[in-house]
Design a protein around this motif. Structure first.
Motif, PDB file in Angstrom:
ATOM      1  N   GLY A 162       0.835  -1.185   0.000  1.00  0.00           N
ATOM      2  CA  GLY A 162       0.000   0.000   0.000  1.00  0.00           C
ATOM      3  C   GLY A 162       0.873   1.239   0.000  1.00  0.00           C
ATOM      4  O   GLY A 162       0.378   2.352   0.101  1.00  0.00           O
ATOM      5  N   ASP A 163       2.188   1.051  -0.072  1.00  0.00           N
ATOM      6  CA  ASP A 163       3.105   2.180  -0.239  1.00  0.00           C
ATOM      7  C   ASP A 163       3.362   2.367  -1.726  1.00  0.00           C
ATOM      8  O   ASP A 163       3.295   1.418  -2.504  1.00  0.00           O
ATOM      9  CB  ASP A 163       4.449   1.899   0.445  1.00  0.00           C
ATOM     10  N   TYR A 164       3.677   3.600  -2.091  1.00  0.00           N
ATOM     11  CA  TYR A 164       4.005   3.889  -3.485  1.00  0.00           C
ATOM     12  C   TYR A 164       5.200   4.818  -3.487  1.00  0.00           C
ATOM     13  O   TYR A 164       5.316   5.670  -2.622  1.00  0.00           O
ATOM     14  CB  TYR A 164       2.808   4.557  -4.154  1.00  0.00           C
TER      15      TYR A 164
ATOM     16  N   ALA B 265       4.137   7.700  -1.203  1.00  0.00           N
ATOM     17  CA  ALA B 265       2.742   7.776  -0.773  1.00  0.00           C
ATOM     18  C   ALA B 265       2.409   6.528   0.030  1.00  0.00           C
ATOM     19  O   ALA B 265       3.052   5.484  -0.114  1.00  0.00           O
ATOM     20  CB  ALA B 265       1.820   7.879  -1.985  1.00  0.00           C
ATOM     21  N   ASP B 266       1.437   6.649   0.896  1.00  0.00           N
ATOM     22  CA  ASP B 266       1.042   5.524   1.750  1.00  0.00           C
ATOM     23  C   ASP B 266      -0.481   5.495   1.820  1.00  0.00           C
ATOM     24  O   ASP B 266      -1.108   6.455   2.257  1.00  0.00           O
ATOM     25  CB  ASP B 266       1.643   5.728   3.148  1.00  0.00           C
ATOM     26  N   VAL B 267      -1.053   4.393   1.338  1.00  0.00           N
ATOM     27  CA  VAL B 267      -2.493   4.226   1.482  1.00  0.00           C
ATOM     28  C   VAL B 267      -2.762   3.752   2.905  1.00  0.00           C
ATOM     29  O   VAL B 267      -2.091   2.845   3.391  1.00  0.00           O
ATOM     30  CB  VAL B 267      -3.018   3.169   0.494  1.00  0.00           C
TER      31      VAL B 267
ATOM     32  N   SER C 281       7.940   6.200   4.582  1.00  0.00           N
ATOM     33  CA  SER C 281       6.555   5.947   4.995  1.00  0.00           C
ATOM     34  C   SER C 281       6.566   5.627   6.484  1.00  0.00           C
ATOM     35  O   SER C 281       7.622   5.334   7.060  1.00  0.00           O
ATOM     36  CB  SER C 281       5.960   4.791   4.193  1.00  0.00           C
ATOM     37  N   ASP C 282       5.403   5.650   7.104  1.00  0.00           N
ATOM     38  CA  ASP C 282       5.387   5.424   8.551  1.00  0.00           C
ATOM     39  C   ASP C 282       5.766   3.993   8.921  1.00  0.00           C
ATOM     40  O   ASP C 282       5.963   3.698  10.090  1.00  0.00           O
ATOM     41  CB  ASP C 282       4.039   5.827   9.160  1.00  0.00           C
ATOM     42  N   GLY C 283       5.854   3.122   7.933  1.00  0.00           N
ATOM     43  CA  GLY C 283       6.368   1.780   8.203  1.00  0.00           C
ATOM     44  C   GLY C 283       7.820   1.818   8.658  1.00  0.00           C
ATOM     45  O   GLY C 283       8.301   0.873   9.298  1.00  0.00           O
ATOM     46  N   VAL C 284       8.535   2.897   8.356  1.00  0.00           N
ATOM     47  CA  VAL C 284       9.921   3.041   8.810  1.00  0.00           C
ATOM     48  C   VAL C 284       9.951   3.594  10.224  1.00  0.00           C
ATOM     49  O   VAL C 284      10.618   3.058  11.111  1.00  0.00           O
ATOM     50  CB  VAL C 284      10.711   3.985   7.876  1.00  0.00           C
TER      51      VAL C 284
ATOM     52  N   LYS D 158       5.403  -4.985  10.286  1.00  0.00           N
ATOM     53  CA  LYS D 158       4.007  -4.731  10.654  1.00  0.00           C
ATOM     54  C   LYS D 158       3.329  -3.854   9.603  1.00  0.00           C
ATOM     55  O   LYS D 158       2.122  -3.826   9.493  1.00  0.00           O
ATOM     56  CB  LYS D 158       3.934  -4.033  12.012  1.00  0.00           C
ATOM     57  N   ASP D 159       4.121  -3.087   8.882  1.00  0.00           N
ATOM     58  CA  ASP D 159       3.551  -2.175   7.881  1.00  0.00           C
ATOM     59  C   ASP D 159       4.490  -2.143   6.684  1.00  0.00           C
ATOM     60  O   ASP D 159       5.667  -2.492   6.791  1.00  0.00           O
ATOM     61  CB  ASP D 159       3.417  -0.767   8.497  1.00  0.00           C
ATOM     62  N   ASP D 160       3.963  -1.730   5.552  1.00  0.00           N
ATOM     63  CA  ASP D 160       4.796  -1.561   4.367  1.00  0.00           C
ATOM     64  C   ASP D 160       5.901  -0.553   4.676  1.00  0.00           C
ATOM     65  O   ASP D 160       5.679   0.432   5.378  1.00  0.00           O
ATOM     66  CB  ASP D 160       3.938  -1.049   3.202  1.00  0.00           C
TER      67      ASP D 160
HETATM   68 MN   LIG Z   1       1.987   2.863   6.484  1.00  0.00          MN
END
Ligand SMILES: [Mn+2]
Ligand SMILES: [Mn+2]
Ligand SMILES: [Mn+2]
Ligand SMILES: [Mn+2]
Lengths: 337, 134, 337, 134
Positions: free
Chosen positions: A137-139, A155-157, A275-278, A325-327
């Motif tokens: 869901g990351d771009y 971008a992050d959906v 992205s917030d996955g980082v 846990k997240d992209d």
């Molecule tokens: Mn995210």
């Protein structure tokens, strides 16, 4: 099948005879290996119990009648487990098919991302993007024009998996249809926001940061739609600073105005988009601090941009026990000269 | 005083010896028969992995006591083999029932309560697993 | 958990005691119900076997030592089944999560399809589109402009599931960006073909038929890109005719020319567009003939277009034992006056 | 001469009677103990469905012989209950292990070799299932 059954019967009989006689660990080891074989042949647990009983009946003369009766009951209970086992086999097949479907879809998705190197000597660009599941869901995006101007985006959906991936592909098609705004971060986000608001349910949001670097001016312009702030690394002072961000996430309201910021870049300075996955990398029960992320990046700053991104990913992956846990998306753009 | 056992793995006999040592200690610590069998299976898989992929290595088994006085059994599998390239992939939930690699590491993780893995390419692997007494 | 275990132990003990005494079917029935309960509580099969042994030991005095030994071996084998069972539970959880993800994605996909009624008195339009799985690789479209002109389309991505669905959404975004060609079937397909060829791997193909109906001329114009031929029903002769089709599937070559056909429609005549999920409906080992499909449609021709489509779907679903092998799309457009 | 049994289902006793009749016939036809238990479980689920959703109905059990002389057992469950609205949905692979409805119809389909279902809203349901002797 009949042959298999017979040979299974034989092996189990040997094991049981040997175990009853010697109580050896070796027989138990064989039993464990045997169980793998049974499962490879898709034998279900009630067949195993029934096999056990028939072998046992043959080995022990005059088995007490109540022992045999007790097995009737056990068998009856195991039928339920047998059903669950068969359900497991079909679920496994279905899951496999779905997995290979998702692999194809993930490949398609990957083909929507840029994959050529940027041929601009003035900068060094690196990016790592790893989905938490199969689909992302990351771009991210990067592109250089004939004047050496560079556009970058992350971008992050909000959301993960297949629905997020479908949104992500929409962002890509929408970007394709907006070639005129590639050097105007705020205008680009404003247009994208309109497309997203029109096409996506009101419970789906997308955050995005878009920036351009003009190599002759050494200026980085950017705008953000509610996206996790990136970093600006200044080589002269050896410090990391948050990239200022203001701006509503995409898709909330059809008409939004985005503010544009600019940063003057000296040689060796770099921009980090993520992205917030980082940043929301969870370890056990707490999140890493943003300052921990920037020092991790700082630790590798002597390396090329791609190597920084890869090393940071490797460390964060390990801290999280190899379960994202997240992209995760990390993009680094450094001014070389 | 805590019991420690070390078993060298370089043949199937080593696997059986490790199983036996593990089952014995598990029983002494007070595990029930199902848990004894689970712990033994986990040890068996770890030893078998060493035997199949690193050719030789050791299994260490010991009693552990948590800060809350809870007792448990700790199994460490060490080898100097080729190491694991993509740990994320190896730990992905495989499909045990389809066999091949057998229960594998995800199976061991399921059978025990705690599980951690350290591996370096060309420098071997160390896997630690603990099961606590309920 | 301890309490559960104790009550399980109690119930099983009663069952086993009663069964050993009476051999009654009632005890076996209880055992089956018991097995459901065990599974609801996520008890694995080796726990079941161990429960059986401990109950049995208590009921029968002086169980022969070899019986007990034999259970050691059975337990060892069952550990493998226990692992498979746990794997099943986690696979089930993963599948559930994936299912709900796909539900969301399917809803998103559905929102890409037209859902308002066409407000043109001159025609009656009905459509049924049902995916074989959660997501569809079929696409349909209908739209009327301010002059009462109507555009209709059916497309089928070769392939199913998520990747097909991702292609399908691309078709929708591409159609959105081609408003000028809505009344020119051949030109529209030519443009779409360019987009598909640019964006999609060479191993993915899309077939499509696009048609427009001009109510003042009573003419239906259409063009097809390798799509399953539809039908034209002529009320005067009460006959079905195949819609002529020629044309390469979308995405093979970037520059393709499509031929346009036209049909004069009288009141009561109707057009049937469909995907091969309708015509290649498999029953046991053979496919339905196209003539069987048209007679099935003919059977309901006195009904409104939507009712025809629904009735045909219901019959075909039943013939196939309620398992669709391919996405099913059936669109009917009838001239009213 | 073929054996036929009819059992009325309107209480749990009926379920047990149907099970007993099915198990007996399955044994006489020559099914092994695992298959006897499977057939019985299938009958049990069909009878239970009648009891729970249609309140009453019948289970018919009979021996069948295929054209190739293969023997089998056929179970028919009939009721005049509310019928099944969405057969596709009911037959979707549910998650047996999560319980609630129990094995349900997909379970019955798994336990037997052939399975077909006819249902009309407000007019009842007829389910036919056959298992062949191997
Ligand atoms: Mn995210
Ligand atoms: Mn996201
Ligand atoms: Mn298709
Ligand atoms: Mn198709």
């Amino acid at each position: 099948m009949e042959e298999t059954r017979l040979s299974m019967y034989q092996s189990y009989k040997e094991m049981l005879t040997s175990y009853i006689k010697s109580k050896s660990e070796h027989a138990l080891y064989s039993a464990q290996q045997f169980s793998k074989e049974m499962m490879e042949k898709d034998m279900s647990p009630e067949e195993m119990v029934s096999l056990h009983l028939s072998v046992f009946k043959e080995i022990v003369d005059e088995l007490p009648e109540e022992v045999i009766a007790s097995f009737d009951l056990l068998l009856e209970v195991m039928i339920g487990y047998g059903l669950a086992h068969q359900e497991h086999l079909s679920l496994r097949d279905r899951q496999r098919q779905l997995d290979s479907e998702l692999d194809v879809a993930a490949r398609m998705q990957k083909s929507l991302l840029p994959n050529e190197q940027i041929e601009v000597d003035a900068v060094d660009l690196g990016v790592v993007s790893v989905p938490a599941g199969k689909m992302s869901g990351d771009y991210y995006h990067y592109l250089s024009d004939e004047h050496g101007n560079i556009g970058i985006a992350v971008a992050d959906v909000i959301g993960k998996g297949v629905p997020a991936a479908m949104c992500m592909s929409m962002i890509k098609y929408a970007m394709d249809s907006l070639p005129e705004q590639r050097l105007q971060p705020a205008a680009l986000l404003e247009n994208l926001n309109r497309v997203v608001a029109r096409n996506i349910d009101s419970d789906m949001f997308i955050t995005m940061v878009y920036g351009t670097y003009a190599p002759r001016e050494h200026l980085f312009y950017y705008a953000s739609a509610g996206h996790e702030p990136g970093f600006f690394y200044e080589a002269a002072t050896n410090t990391f600073e948050d990239l200022k961000t203001k701006g509503l996430v995409l898709g909330v309201s059809p008409k939004v105005h985005y503010k544009e910021f600019s940063i003057n870049m000296e040689p060796g300075d770099f921009i980090v988009l993520l992205s917030d996955g980082v940043t929301e990398c969870r370890i056990h029960d707490h999140f890493l601090e943003r300052s921990q992320i920037s020092s991790l990046i700082g630790k590798y700053k002597h390396l090329p941009a791609q190597a920084i991104a890869e090393n940071v990913f490797r460390e964060l992956e390990k801290i999280q026990d190899f379960e994202l846990k997240d992209d995760f998306t990390l993009l680094i753009l450094r001014r070389n000269v | 005083m805590q019991v420690q056992t070390h078993v060298d793995i370089q043949s199937e006999w080593g696997i059986v010896a490790a199983r036996q040592a593990g089952r014995k200690l598990a029983r002494e610590i007070g595990f029930g028969s199902v848990d004894q069998a689970r712990i033994t299976t986990a040890i068996s898989e770890l030893a078998r992995n060493i035997y199949l992929y690193a050719k030789k290595g050791q299994i260490h088994i010991e009693e552990v006591i948590a800060s809350n006085n809870r007792k448990g059994i700790k199994v460490i599998a060490v080898d100097k083999g080729p190491g694991i390239k993509d740990i994320r992939k190896v730990m992905e939930d495989g499909y045990t029932t389809s066999g091949g690699l057998g229960a594998g590491l995800p199976g061991v993780k399921r059978l025990m309560d705690e599980f951690s893995i350290d591996s370096e390419i060309n420098n071997g692997t160390k896997i630690t697993a603990i099961k606590w007494l309920r």
